[in-house]
Design a protein around this motif. Structure first.
Motif, PDB file in Angstrom:
ATOM      1  N   GLU A  76       0.859  -1.387  -0.284  1.00  0.00           N
ATOM      2  CA  GLU A  76      -0.492   0.209  -0.249  1.00  0.00           C
ATOM      3  C   GLU A  76       0.487   1.874   0.482  1.00  0.00           C
ATOM      4  O   GLU A  76       1.395   2.019   0.859  1.00  0.00           O
ATOM      5  CB  GLU A  76      -0.466   0.031   1.414  1.00  0.00           C
ATOM      6  N   PRO A  77       0.623   1.844  -0.982  1.00  0.00           N
ATOM      7  CA  PRO A  77       1.392   3.504  -1.130  1.00  0.00           C
ATOM      8  C   PRO A  77       1.651   4.007  -0.347  1.00  0.00           C
ATOM      9  O   PRO A  77       2.158   5.099  -0.149  1.00  0.00           O
ATOM     10  CB  PRO A  77       1.711   3.642  -2.408  1.00  0.00           C
ATOM     11  N   GLU A  78       0.383   4.060  -0.168  1.00  0.00           N
ATOM     12  CA  GLU A  78      -0.563   5.761   0.765  1.00  0.00           C
ATOM     13  C   GLU A  78       0.522   5.300   2.098  1.00  0.00           C
ATOM     14  O   GLU A  78       0.423   5.672   3.081  1.00  0.00           O
ATOM     15  CB  GLU A  78      -2.053   5.682   0.693  1.00  0.00           C
ATOM     16  N   ARG A  79       0.107   4.310   2.943  1.00  0.00           N
ATOM     17  CA  ARG A  79       0.539   3.975   3.882  1.00  0.00           C
ATOM     18  C   ARG A  79       2.624   4.606   3.809  1.00  0.00           C
ATOM     19  O   ARG A  79       2.746   4.740   5.159  1.00  0.00           O
ATOM     20  CB  ARG A  79       0.905   2.322   4.570  1.00  0.00           C
ATOM     21  N   GLN A  80       2.933   4.077   3.164  1.00  0.00           N
ATOM     22  CA  GLN A  80       4.674   4.757   2.885  1.00  0.00           C
ATOM     23  C   GLN A  80       4.551   5.615   3.240  1.00  0.00           C
ATOM     24  O   GLN A  80       5.371   6.182   3.306  1.00  0.00           O
ATOM     25  CB  GLN A  80       4.987   3.842   1.536  1.00  0.00           C
ATOM     26  N   GLN A  81       3.235   6.782   2.498  1.00  0.00           N
ATOM     27  CA  GLN A  81       3.088   8.129   2.569  1.00  0.00           C
ATOM     28  C   GLN A  81       3.312   8.384   3.677  1.00  0.00           C
ATOM     29  O   GLN A  81       4.121   9.256   4.403  1.00  0.00           O
ATOM     30  CB  GLN A  81       2.974   8.589   1.343  1.00  0.00           C
ATOM     31  N   PHE A  82       2.896   7.663   4.849  1.00  0.00           N
ATOM     32  CA  PHE A  82       3.004   8.299   6.621  1.00  0.00           C
ATOM     33  C   PHE A  82       4.125   7.918   6.424  1.00  0.00           C
ATOM     34  O   PHE A  82       4.844   8.300   7.504  1.00  0.00           O
ATOM     35  CB  PHE A  82       1.299   7.394   7.237  1.00  0.00           C
ATOM     36  N   ALA A  83       3.905   6.793   6.577  1.00  0.00           N
ATOM     37  CA  ALA A  83       5.854   6.266   7.537  1.00  0.00           C
ATOM     38  C   ALA A  83       7.290   7.748   6.744  1.00  0.00           C
ATOM     39  O   ALA A  83       7.926   7.657   7.443  1.00  0.00           O
ATOM     40  CB  ALA A  83       5.831   5.334   6.413  1.00  0.00           C
ATOM     41  N   ARG A  84       7.120   7.901   5.472  1.00  0.00           N
ATOM     42  CA  ARG A  84       7.513   9.178   4.726  1.00  0.00           C
ATOM     43  C   ARG A  84       7.632   9.463   5.705  1.00  0.00           C
ATOM     44  O   ARG A  84       8.411  10.390   6.587  1.00  0.00           O
ATOM     45  CB  ARG A  84       7.875   9.109   3.703  1.00  0.00           C
ATOM     46  N   GLN A  85       6.973  10.498   5.895  1.00  0.00           N
ATOM     47  CA  GLN A  85       6.033  11.822   7.034  1.00  0.00           C
ATOM     48  C   GLN A  85       6.964  11.359   8.076  1.00  0.00           C
ATOM     49  O   GLN A  85       7.197  12.566   9.255  1.00  0.00           O
ATOM     50  CB  GLN A  85       4.702  11.916   7.024  1.00  0.00           C
ATOM     51  N   ALA A  86       6.690  10.116   8.847  1.00  0.00           N
ATOM     52  CA  ALA A  86       6.890  10.050  10.393  1.00  0.00           C
ATOM     53  C   ALA A  86       7.916   9.833  10.143  1.00  0.00           C
ATOM     54  O   ALA A  86       9.251  10.145  11.283  1.00  0.00           O
ATOM     55  CB  ALA A  86       6.094   8.793  10.764  1.00  0.00           C
ATOM     56  N   PHE A  87       9.252   9.221   9.475  1.00  0.00           N
ATOM     57  CA  PHE A  87      10.001   9.453   9.309  1.00  0.00           C
ATOM     58  C   PHE A  87      11.161  11.209   9.667  1.00  0.00           C
ATOM     59  O   PHE A  87      12.268  10.863  10.596  1.00  0.00           O
ATOM     60  CB  PHE A  87      11.180   8.367   8.779  1.00  0.00           C
ATOM     61  N   ALA A  89       9.543  13.646   9.868  1.00  0.00           N
ATOM     62  CA  ALA A  89       9.196  13.620  11.646  1.00  0.00           C
ATOM     63  C   ALA A  89      10.557  13.689  12.621  1.00  0.00           C
ATOM     64  O   ALA A  89      10.370  14.308  13.736  1.00  0.00           O
ATOM     65  CB  ALA A  89       8.056  13.737  12.586  1.00  0.00           C
ATOM     66  N   ALA A  90      10.322  12.391  12.688  1.00  0.00           N
ATOM     67  CA  ALA A  90      11.819  11.468  13.270  1.00  0.00           C
ATOM     68  C   ALA A  90      13.206  12.282  13.204  1.00  0.00           C
ATOM     69  O   ALA A  90      13.519  11.924  14.268  1.00  0.00           O
ATOM     70  CB  ALA A  90      11.837  10.041  13.331  1.00  0.00           C
ATOM     71  N   GLY A  91      13.455  12.950  11.995  1.00  0.00           N
ATOM     72  CA  GLY A  91      14.873  13.599  12.250  1.00  0.00           C
ATOM     73  C   GLY A  91      15.445  12.671  11.624  1.00  0.00           C
ATOM     74  O   GLY A  91      16.689  13.330  11.309  1.00  0.00           O
ATOM     75  N   PHE A  92      15.323  11.901  10.672  1.00  0.00           N
ATOM     76  CA  PHE A  92      15.664  11.031   9.874  1.00  0.00           C
ATOM     77  C   PHE A  92      15.791  11.471   8.361  1.00  0.00           C
ATOM     78  O   PHE A  92      14.963  12.000   7.667  1.00  0.00           O
ATOM     79  CB  PHE A  92      15.120   9.232   9.640  1.00  0.00           C
ATOM     80  N   ALA A  93      16.790  11.574   7.437  1.00  0.00           N
ATOM     81  CA  ALA A  93      17.297  12.401   6.412  1.00  0.00           C
ATOM     82  C   ALA A  93      16.476  10.926   5.532  1.00  0.00           C
ATOM     83  O   ALA A  93      16.514  10.097   5.173  1.00  0.00           O
ATOM     84  CB  ALA A  93      18.851  12.583   6.220  1.00  0.00           C
ATOM     85  N   SER A  94      16.428  11.378   4.089  1.00  0.00           N
ATOM     86  CA  SER A  94      15.454  10.606   2.938  1.00  0.00           C
ATOM     87  C   SER A  94      16.449   9.576   2.381  1.00  0.00           C
ATOM     88  O   SER A  94      15.695   8.618   2.539  1.00  0.00           O
ATOM     89  CB  SER A  94      14.572  11.901   2.254  1.00  0.00           C
ATOM     90  N   ASN A  95      17.811   9.467   2.550  1.00  0.00           N
ATOM     91  CA  ASN A  95      18.524   8.674   2.064  1.00  0.00           C
ATOM     92  C   ASN A  95      18.697   7.447   3.267  1.00  0.00           C
ATOM     93  O   ASN A  95      19.285   6.668   2.866  1.00  0.00           O
ATOM     94  CB  ASN A  95      19.736   9.018   1.594  1.00  0.00           C
ATOM     95  N   ARG A  96      17.805   7.629   4.422  1.00  0.00           N
ATOM     96  CA  ARG A  96      18.155   6.458   5.955  1.00  0.00           C
ATOM     97  C   ARG A  96      16.984   4.862   5.003  1.00  0.00           C
ATOM     98  O   ARG A  96      17.106   4.073   5.780  1.00  0.00           O
ATOM     99  CB  ARG A  96      17.738   7.185   6.598  1.00  0.00           C
ATOM    100  N   ALA A  97      15.416   6.260   4.064  1.00  0.00           N
ATOM    101  CA  ALA A  97      14.896   4.475   3.863  1.00  0.00           C
ATOM    102  C   ALA A  97      14.706   4.344   2.722  1.00  0.00           C
ATOM    103  O   ALA A  97      14.711   5.778   1.847  1.00  0.00           O
ATOM    104  CB  ALA A  97      13.634   4.949   4.672  1.00  0.00           C
ATOM    105  N   ARG A  98      14.749   3.453   1.970  1.00  0.00           N
ATOM    106  CA  ARG A  98      14.163   2.569   0.902  1.00  0.00           C
ATOM    107  C   ARG A  98      13.442   2.122   0.607  1.00  0.00           C
ATOM    108  O   ARG A  98      13.021   1.131   0.760  1.00  0.00           O
ATOM    109  CB  ARG A  98      15.212   1.957  -0.259  1.00  0.00           C
ATOM    110  N   PHE A  99      12.149   3.084   0.057  1.00  0.00           N
ATOM    111  CA  PHE A  99      10.639   2.348  -0.194  1.00  0.00           C
ATOM    112  C   PHE A  99      10.127   1.560  -1.075  1.00  0.00           C
ATOM    113  O   PHE A  99      10.656   2.162  -1.858  1.00  0.00           O
ATOM    114  CB  PHE A  99       9.878   3.061  -0.092  1.00  0.00           C
ATOM    115  N   ILE A 100       9.600   0.130  -0.828  1.00  0.00           N
ATOM    116  CA  ILE A 100       9.647  -0.545  -2.021  1.00  0.00           C
ATOM    117  C   ILE A 100       7.742  -0.904  -1.718  1.00  0.00           C
ATOM    118  O   ILE A 100       7.574  -1.237  -1.433  1.00  0.00           O
ATOM    119  CB  ILE A 100      10.031  -1.389  -2.605  1.00  0.00           C
TER     120      ILE A 100
END
Length: 199
Positions: A76-87, A89-100
């Motif tokens: 579910e890409p919609e869930r991953q969008q929530f996770a992106r926002q949460a990461f 907000a938690a202070g993690f740079a975008s390159n710390r997570a790869r969403f597939i």
């Protein structure tokens, strides 16, 4: 166990999104265990099956090395969008997570052999045995595989007839316990966290 944990605003936000979308995120105690296991493994690469809204991912990222990357898979890409926002907000740079986005069993075969320090499985319980087979290929020796929800609200030890999901969880528990390639333990937190180290 859950009362011991202090979760920040980013985790509270992710939990609220999970509640709104009908998901059951890992408990605070389970999250803290995942954080500790990631730190113990010195994890630089983690594969997560079931992004959800990012609750478990935040815990895993906090436990990983500062240069570590979380690869997280969800249909579910919609869930991953929530996770992106949460990461974020938690202070993690975008390159710390790869969403597939995609089904785990379609995505996992494309990931690198022996390329991961930890694999966390919180997807379709009926596919857990297949996730185990993929995890053994993905993990380096000494790496960890963890499965969320193996108690199935106590049904895995109930002697009565059970739905297919519970039958599959029992098969998983038996397979992990009997595998000569794994050193397993079930941690009694949340809805049960099955963990095993690959020899």
């Amino acid at each position: 166990m859950d009362a011991f944990v202090v979760e920040d605003e980013a985790l509270h936000w992710a939990r609220e999104r999970a509640r709104e979308t009908g998901l059951r995120p890992v408990s605070p105690g389970t999250g803290t265990a995942l954080r500790m296991l990631a730190a113990t493994a010195g994890a630089k690469a983690i594969a997560e099956i079931g992004t959800g809204t990012g609750v478990s991912g935040i815990h895993l990222l906090h436990g990983m090395r500062p240069d570590g990357v979380l690869t997280t898979v969800d249909p579910e890409p919609e869930r991953q969008q929530f996770a992106r926002q949460a990461f974020r907000a938690a202070g993690f740079a975008s390159n710390r997570a790869r969403f597939i986005p995609g089904r785990a069993l379609d995505v996992l075969p494309r990931l690198a052999d022996s390329g991961y320090d930890l694999v966390f499985c919180d997807g379709d319980r009926t596919e857990y045995l297949d996730y185990l087979a993929e995890s053994l290929r993905l993990l380096r020796p000494g790496g960890l595989v963890c499965f969320e929800g193996v108690f199935a609200d106590g049904r895995t030890v109930d002697s009565g007839p059970q739905p297919a999901e519970v039958v599959k969880l029992r098969e998983l528990l038996r397979a992990v316990r009997e595998s000569s390639d794994l050193v397993p333990a079930v941690l009694p937190m949340g809805d049960g966290l099955l963990c095993a180290v690959r020899r």
